[in-house]
Design an enzyme around this catalytic site. Sequence first.
Site, short mmCIF file in Angstrom:
data_model
loop_
_atom_site.label_atom_id
_atom_site.label_comp_id
_atom_site.label_asym_id
_atom_site.label_seq_id
_atom_site.Cartn_x
_atom_site.Cartn_y
_atom_site.Cartn_z
N ARG A 247 0.83 -1.22 0.00
CA ARG A 247 0.00 0.00 0.00
C ARG A 247 0.86 1.26 0.00
O ARG A 247 0.55 2.24 0.69
CB ARG A 247 -0.93 0.00 1.21
CG ARG A 247 -1.78 -1.25 1.36
CD ARG A 247 -2.83 -1.07 2.45
NE ARG A 247 -3.88 -0.16 2.01
CZ ARG A 247 -4.81 0.34 2.84
NH1 ARG A 247 -4.78 0.04 4.13
NH2 ARG A 247 -5.76 1.14 2.38
N ASP A 279 8.48 -5.26 -7.07
CA ASP A 279 9.38 -6.36 -7.38
C ASP A 279 10.30 -6.65 -6.20
O ASP A 279 10.54 -7.81 -5.84
CB ASP A 279 10.24 -6.04 -8.60
CG ASP A 279 9.43 -5.65 -9.82
OD1 ASP A 279 8.26 -6.06 -9.91
OD2 ASP A 279 9.97 -4.95 -10.70
#
Length: 325
Positions: A247, A279
């Site tokens: 988030r 990632d």
Amino acid sequence: MTSAPFDVLGIGNAIVDVISRSDDAFLGKHGLVKGSMMLIDEERAEQLYAGMGPGVEVSGGSCGNTMAGIASFGGKGAYIGKVRNDQLGGVFGHDLKATGVSFETPPATDGPATARCLILVTPDAQRTMNTYLGACTGLGPADIDARLVASAQVTYVEGYLWDAPAAKQAVLKAFDAARAAGRQVSITLSDSFCVHRYREEFRDLIRNKVDILFGNEAEIKALYEVETFEQALAEVRKEAKIAALTRSEKGSVVIKGDETYEVPAAPVAKVVDTTGAGDLYAAGFLFGFTHGKPLAECARLGGIAAAEVISHVGARPEQALKGLI
């Protein structure tokens, strides 16, 4: 978890990133949606490249970045992805192997050039990605070695692979091989536009094949077509075994059954470029997971990795992540 030669096997689009600073006017002029990832053809790639400012070329690709992050933590990783035997293909292979990741997929000797992603970074640190998949589209089931899959605790793939039918079949073959070997599988939703394209297929995977799901707030809301993160959390709890959801500055939330772990974001002095944040979060989480860490600690490691990568230009760590923990 059962010991294995590799912690994580990543399967992804092998892409070289070309990163350039830009502004909203350039995005508007070229009809680009800020923060999105668009697939483009070779002609469009050349057109955009010609208009971009000075760029930095670095090996990327969502899953490739994750594998480089796992290696930076000191983890053992292997990677499957398709490049062409051209200059950029050589750059990609060299860069990934230099991080310590095993990469043995044979390069294509003909067909499209190695993939590249033109990334425009605006002053608010948002990145707008334009991807020419090129040689990536040649990845297929023949590139999946079931023995290699069996040698990794977790096989991790990017949702972007669904854009190439042969690559999707490669992933499904790998998932079946992992399950046959008693290993686990993980997928990242990759992009909210990607979710819109393959929503039902992704939900079927989450219910029936996937052990660990990664996604950000926009992606998980898109997956369940809801307005709020709380609604999405309630829905994913019904379907996913483990979901790790990021988030941005609010940190991340990990759910497993009735368990919920809310983990704050790691501090960042200045956000320079958000490319690779998700990632690298996955890298930290999977490193922790394959080393037996509790889920909240996995999320904390993910946050540390994400914080490092957004503090500079480029989607791979500039300092050894194992030194930050």
